[in-house]
Scaffold this motif. Structure first.
Motif, PDB file in Angstrom:
ATOM      1  N   TYR A 308       0.830  -1.202   0.000  1.00 15.92           N
ATOM      2  CA  TYR A 308       0.000   0.000   0.000  1.00 15.92           C
ATOM      3  C   TYR A 308       0.868   1.258   0.000  1.00 15.92           C
ATOM      4  O   TYR A 308       0.584   2.221  -0.727  1.00 15.92           O
ATOM      5  CB  TYR A 308      -0.921   0.002   1.225  1.00 15.92           C
ATOM      6  CG  TYR A 308      -1.891  -1.153   1.269  1.00 15.92           C
ATOM      7  CD1 TYR A 308      -2.664  -1.487   0.158  1.00 15.92           C
ATOM      8  CD2 TYR A 308      -2.049  -1.909   2.432  1.00 15.92           C
ATOM      9  CE1 TYR A 308      -3.560  -2.550   0.195  1.00 15.92           C
ATOM     10  CE2 TYR A 308      -2.954  -2.966   2.486  1.00 15.92           C
ATOM     11  CZ  TYR A 308      -3.698  -3.281   1.369  1.00 15.92           C
ATOM     12  OH  TYR A 308      -4.586  -4.325   1.414  1.00 15.92           O
ATOM     13  N   ASP A 309       1.918   1.251   0.807  1.00 17.19           N
ATOM     14  CA  ASP A 309       2.794   2.418   0.872  1.00 17.19           C
ATOM     15  C   ASP A 309       3.493   2.653  -0.462  1.00 17.19           C
ATOM     16  O   ASP A 309       3.598   3.799  -0.927  1.00 17.19           O
ATOM     17  CB  ASP A 309       3.843   2.243   1.979  1.00 17.19           C
ATOM     18  CG  ASP A 309       3.255   2.392   3.372  1.00 17.19           C
ATOM     19  OD1 ASP A 309       2.155   2.970   3.479  1.00 17.19           O
ATOM     20  OD2 ASP A 309       3.883   1.933   4.340  1.00 17.19           O
ATOM     21  N   ARG A 310       3.986   1.589  -1.077  1.00 16.19           N
ATOM     22  CA  ARG A 310       4.708   1.733  -2.345  1.00 16.19           C
ATOM     23  C   ARG A 310       3.768   2.255  -3.442  1.00 16.19           C
ATOM     24  O   ARG A 310       4.128   3.159  -4.208  1.00 16.19           O
ATOM     25  CB  ARG A 310       5.324   0.403  -2.774  1.00 16.19           C
ATOM     26  CG  ARG A 310       6.139   0.500  -4.066  1.00 16.19           C
ATOM     27  CD  ARG A 310       6.611  -0.873  -4.501  1.00 16.19           C
ATOM     28  NE  ARG A 310       7.626  -1.402  -3.613  1.00 16.19           N
ATOM     29  CZ  ARG A 310       8.937  -1.141  -3.716  1.00 16.19           C
ATOM     30  NH1 ARG A 310       9.384  -0.341  -4.673  1.00 16.19           N
ATOM     31  NH2 ARG A 310       9.785  -1.689  -2.873  1.00 16.19           N
ATOM     32  N   VAL A 311       2.564   1.689  -3.509  1.00 18.03           N
ATOM     33  CA  VAL A 311       1.606   2.129  -4.510  1.00 18.03           C
ATOM     34  C   VAL A 311       1.231   3.592  -4.286  1.00 18.03           C
ATOM     35  O   VAL A 311       1.167   4.387  -5.229  1.00 18.03           O
ATOM     36  CB  VAL A 311       0.350   1.220  -4.471  1.00 18.03           C
ATOM     37  CG1 VAL A 311      -0.808   1.850  -5.234  1.00 18.03           C
ATOM     38  CG2 VAL A 311       0.680  -0.155  -5.049  1.00 18.03           C
ATOM     39  N   ALA A 312       0.993   3.966  -3.045  1.00 18.29           N
ATOM     40  CA  ALA A 312       0.644   5.356  -2.747  1.00 18.29           C
ATOM     41  C   ALA A 312       1.764   6.308  -3.141  1.00 18.29           C
ATOM     42  O   ALA A 312       1.516   7.406  -3.662  1.00 18.29           O
ATOM     43  CB  ALA A 312       0.320   5.504  -1.261  1.00 18.29           C
ATOM     44  N   GLU A 342      -9.569   2.173   1.434  1.00 20.48           N
ATOM     45  CA  GLU A 342      -9.270   2.074   2.863  1.00 20.48           C
ATOM     46  C   GLU A 342      -7.788   2.103   3.189  1.00 20.48           C
ATOM     47  O   GLU A 342      -7.409   2.470   4.307  1.00 20.48           O
ATOM     48  CB  GLU A 342      -9.881   0.777   3.412  1.00 20.48           C
ATOM     49  CG  GLU A 342     -11.403   0.759   3.353  1.00 20.48           C
ATOM     50  CD  GLU A 342     -11.988  -0.613   3.658  1.00 20.48           C
ATOM     51  OE1 GLU A 342     -11.206  -1.501   4.064  1.00 20.48           O
ATOM     52  OE2 GLU A 342     -13.201  -0.795   3.473  1.00 20.48           O
ATOM     53  N   HIS A 343      -6.925   1.750   2.206  1.00 19.15           N
ATOM     54  CA  HIS A 343      -5.514   1.565   2.553  1.00 19.15           C
ATOM     55  C   HIS A 343      -4.533   2.490   1.839  1.00 19.15           C
ATOM     56  O   HIS A 343      -3.448   2.743   2.374  1.00 19.15           O
ATOM     57  CB  HIS A 343      -5.098   0.113   2.274  1.00 19.15           C
ATOM     58  CG  HIS A 343      -5.761  -0.888   3.169  1.00 19.15           C
ATOM     59  ND1 HIS A 343      -5.444  -1.034   4.497  1.00 19.15           N
ATOM     60  CD2 HIS A 343      -6.751  -1.793   2.915  1.00 19.15           C
ATOM     61  CE1 HIS A 343      -6.186  -1.990   5.032  1.00 19.15           C
ATOM     62  NE2 HIS A 343      -7.001  -2.458   4.090  1.00 19.15           N
ATOM     63  N   TRP A 344      -4.856   2.986   0.639  1.00 23.66           N
ATOM     64  CA  TRP A 344      -3.821   3.804   0.004  1.00 23.66           C
ATOM     65  C   TRP A 344      -4.293   5.108  -0.629  1.00 23.66           C
ATOM     66  O   TRP A 344      -3.480   5.983  -0.921  1.00 23.66           O
ATOM     67  CB  TRP A 344      -3.021   2.990  -1.022  1.00 23.66           C
ATOM     68  CG  TRP A 344      -3.754   2.357  -2.160  1.00 23.66           C
ATOM     69  CD1 TRP A 344      -4.118   1.058  -2.276  1.00 23.66           C
ATOM     70  CD2 TRP A 344      -4.193   2.993  -3.391  1.00 23.66           C
ATOM     71  NE1 TRP A 344      -4.776   0.824  -3.472  1.00 23.66           N
ATOM     72  CE2 TRP A 344      -4.816   1.999  -4.183  1.00 23.66           C
ATOM     73  CE3 TRP A 344      -4.100   4.287  -3.902  1.00 23.66           C
ATOM     74  CZ2 TRP A 344      -5.361   2.263  -5.442  1.00 23.66           C
ATOM     75  CZ3 TRP A 344      -4.636   4.558  -5.151  1.00 23.66           C
ATOM     76  CH2 TRP A 344      -5.253   3.557  -5.901  1.00 23.66           C
ATOM     77  N   LEU A 345      -5.596   5.307  -0.835  1.00 30.01           N
ATOM     78  CA  LEU A 345      -6.046   6.569  -1.433  1.00 30.01           C
ATOM     79  C   LEU A 345      -5.645   7.768  -0.580  1.00 30.01           C
ATOM     80  O   LEU A 345      -5.168   8.784  -1.097  1.00 30.01           O
ATOM     81  CB  LEU A 345      -7.563   6.569  -1.622  1.00 30.01           C
ATOM     82  CG  LEU A 345      -8.135   5.990  -2.920  1.00 30.01           C
ATOM     83  CD1 LEU A 345      -9.632   6.182  -2.962  1.00 30.01           C
ATOM     84  CD2 LEU A 345      -7.488   6.627  -4.134  1.00 30.01           C
ATOM     85  N   HIS A 346      -5.839   7.674   0.728  1.00 31.01           N
ATOM     86  CA  HIS A 346      -5.514   8.807   1.599  1.00 31.01           C
ATOM     87  C   HIS A 346      -4.011   9.041   1.688  1.00 31.01           C
ATOM     88  O   HIS A 346      -3.565  10.161   1.970  1.00 31.01           O
ATOM     89  CB  HIS A 346      -6.093   8.582   3.001  1.00 31.01           C
ATOM     90  CG  HIS A 346      -5.493   7.418   3.728  1.00 31.01           C
ATOM     91  ND1 HIS A 346      -5.752   6.102   3.376  1.00 31.01           N
ATOM     92  CD2 HIS A 346      -4.624   7.367   4.775  1.00 31.01           C
ATOM     93  CE1 HIS A 346      -5.093   5.290   4.189  1.00 31.01           C
ATOM     94  NE2 HIS A 346      -4.399   6.032   5.046  1.00 31.01           N
ATOM     95  N   LEU A 347      -3.211   7.999   1.422  1.00 30.31           N
ATOM     96  CA  LEU A 347      -1.757   8.161   1.405  1.00 30.31           C
ATOM     97  C   LEU A 347      -1.292   8.755   0.079  1.00 30.31           C
ATOM     98  O   LEU A 347      -0.336   9.539   0.042  1.00 30.31           O
ATOM     99  CB  LEU A 347      -1.075   6.813   1.634  1.00 30.31           C
ATOM    100  CG  LEU A 347      -1.376   6.099   2.955  1.00 30.31           C
ATOM    101  CD1 LEU A 347      -0.713   4.725   2.966  1.00 30.31           C
ATOM    102  CD2 LEU A 347      -0.887   6.935   4.135  1.00 30.31           C
TER     103      LEU A 347
END
Length: 362
Positions: A308-312, A342-347
């Protein structure tokens, strides 16, 4: 703030790669079997759940794809706009489906019922297999000339400012071209006073770039496109006195860790090709990209794989470099769009999706 749009299924959905390949597949592949008792289950039940989930989890819009063997994109978009309050509906269609005046009139009504949330994704390039199956021998350049005239006429009859009714009179929009003819066209009364849909276009040919520079609000790229295409579109648009935003269309598989994301890709790949070697990053690309998504029926081959972090971080990087509109796909749809929301849009877009202390206390 960037915009993130989810590409909807057009022929149902499935958890296996084989189901995804069948329900997303190319022109001429069989449609999935539908339950015989329509009173118990409808193919639209799953689609409506996907649309509801997109709004619930914070996506900015949903795109109903043009699929000759799938659900009709205009009907799907109308259903999505009627069932939601915030997400935008993007209808993908070809400029050969009907007249531009008819498309504009339908869109004026959809803008009314949705408070102006309709966009157009004009699909100009046609797959060669589709063209042969339909007996369509129109050349690529001619398709773009027709699309240019289609958009010119549609804008010509549209009135974004309210115009009083006057019987059957138009507002003076007249056009005589190679493909369309209009005499005293133009919308009045309840068909006037709404914003014209934003236009999404794509393509890398000279004809595609010219069409986008003259008409597009957003030009969509893929990870396989030359990065210089975006700058070229914007340069040509400036010559027309216009500005064009850049977008990116891609499939995404994101999980808690990179290894988990690649394991998901490997499982999907071996469902379709049991003897294939283990899936992994392309040696000639970044470690979070994979070019095999077309094996599962995705419209673009290269997509994003990672934590999730990498994709964001990748999406934030693209936004920083001027690409601020994204069309994302994944399956099963209900699962994958929930993961994104839930996991990467906000990042990926914290400025646009995270309330400040002042906003939270207002």
């Amino acid at each position: 703030m960037s915009e993130f749009v989810w590409r909807l299924p057009s022929r149902g959905d499935g958890r296996s790669a084989r189901a995804a390949e069948r329900t997303r597949g190319g022109f001429g592949e069989p449609a999935p079997t539908i339950a015989t008792d329509i009173r118990r289950i409808s193919p639209f039940d799953n689609l409506n759940q996907v649309i509801d989930a997109a709004e619930l989890t914070g996506w900015d819009g949903v795109l109903a794809p043009h699929d000759p063997l799938g659900e009709e994109s205009w009907v799907v978009t109308a259903s999505a706009l009627r069932a939601t309050r915030y997400v935008r509906g993007v209808v993908e269609f070809t400029p050969t489906f009907g007249t531009p005046v008819y498309a504009a009139k339908m869109s004026a009504t959809l803008q009314t019922i949705s408070s102006g949330r309709l966009d157009w994704r004009i699909h100009v390039d046609v797959d060669p297999d589709q063209a042969r199956a339909l007996g369509d021998d129109v050349t690529g350049e001619e398709r773009y000339r027709r699309a240019d005239e289609f958009l010119t006429v549609a804008r010509g009859v549209w009135n974004s400012e309210p115009v009083p009714c006057a019987g059957f009179r138009g507002t003076g929009a007249t056009h005589s071209g190679a493909y369309f003819h209009v005499l005293d066209g133009g919308f009045r009364g309840i068909l006037s006073g709404r914003p014209f849909p934003r236009i999404l276009l794509s393509g890398s040919s000279d004809a595609a770039l010219e069409l986008s520079s003259a008409h597009a609000d957003i030009h969509l790229l893929t990870l396989d496109d030359d990065p210089a295409l975006g700058a070229e579109v914007q340069r040509r648009a400036a010559d027309h006195g216009r500005t064009v935003r850049l977008g990116l269309e891609l499939p995404v598989v994101a999980r808690e860790t990179d290894d988990e994301a690649w394991s998901r890709i490997d499982r999907l790949l071996h469902q379709v090709h049991p003897d294939a070697p283990a899936a992994g990053p392309d040696p000639d690309a970044r470690p979070d990209e994979w070019s095999g998504f077309d094996a599962f029926g995705y419209p673009t081959a290269r997509g994003l794989v990672g934590s999730y972090d990498r994709v964001a971080r990748r999406f934030a990087e693209w936004s920083h470099n001027g690409i601020d509109y994204f069309v994302v796909s994944g399956h099963p749809h209900i699962d994958e769009l929930h993961r994104g929301g839930e996991h990467w849009l906000h990042l990926a877009d914290p400025a646009g999706r995270t309330l400040t202390a002042e906003e939270a206390s207002a």
